[in-house]
Write a protein that holds these residues in place. Sequence first.
Motif, PDB file in Angstrom:
ATOM      1  N   LYS A  47       0.824  -1.215   0.000  1.00 45.25           N
ATOM      2  CA  LYS A  47       0.000   0.000   0.000  1.00 45.25           C
ATOM      3  C   LYS A  47       0.854   1.259   0.000  1.00 45.25           C
ATOM      4  N   THR A  48       1.976   1.232   0.719  1.00 45.45           N
ATOM      5  CA  THR A  48       2.825   2.421   0.793  1.00 45.45           C
ATOM      6  C   THR A  48       3.693   2.505  -0.460  1.00 45.45           C
ATOM      7  N   GLN A  49       4.188   3.694  -0.731  1.00 40.98           N
ATOM      8  CA  GLN A  49       5.056   3.884  -1.903  1.00 40.98           C
ATOM      9  C   GLN A  49       6.307   3.006  -1.790  1.00 40.98           C
ATOM     10  N   GLU A  50       6.867   2.912  -0.603  1.00 47.54           N
ATOM     11  CA  GLU A  50       8.066   2.086  -0.389  1.00 47.54           C
ATOM     12  C   GLU A  50       7.770   0.612  -0.671  1.00 47.54           C
ATOM     13  N   GLN A  51       6.643   0.115  -0.181  1.00 47.53           N
ATOM     14  CA  GLN A  51       6.266  -1.282  -0.424  1.00 47.53           C
ATOM     15  C   GLN A  51       6.037  -1.531  -1.921  1.00 47.53           C
TER      16      GLN A  51
END
Length: 150
Positions: A47-51
């Motif tokens: 969900k996060t940009q990093e993930q």
Amino acid sequence: MKIKLLLYVFAFIVIGFIFSFSTYLLFSSYSDRVCFDDLCFYVDIAKTQEQKQKGLMGVEELPEDSGMLFVYDESDKYSFWMKNTLIELDMIWIDENYKVVDIQHSAVPCESTPCEVYEPQKPARYILELNGGKSEKYGIEVGDKVEIFY
């Protein structure tokens, strides 16, 4: 004699409860899943940009019934590449109505730049990555309905 019987019944109920609760705890970590009718894949959620940037990079092996689900706030033509990915993957784009809108079968790892970029034909809100060949093996096709639990 009745007390002994009642104790056995009580013990049986307590053991049953403990077994049921421990089974629930054991499998509750597998609640994130994507299902095509009765066929479900357990997924890690990005969900996060990093993930999303990391995705399945560096993963050497993916269990047969597992994958990664990329979740976006709105639909768009999200493109993917296979940089630093070690295994072939199927990419399944799913729209906000939980319908498969595109599939990239068996995308191969990128060994040198520039890497091929995979883009869907239609906007999607979710992208499911599975082991390469799974969508063909299980007959997953554009237009299929999907249930997503996360």
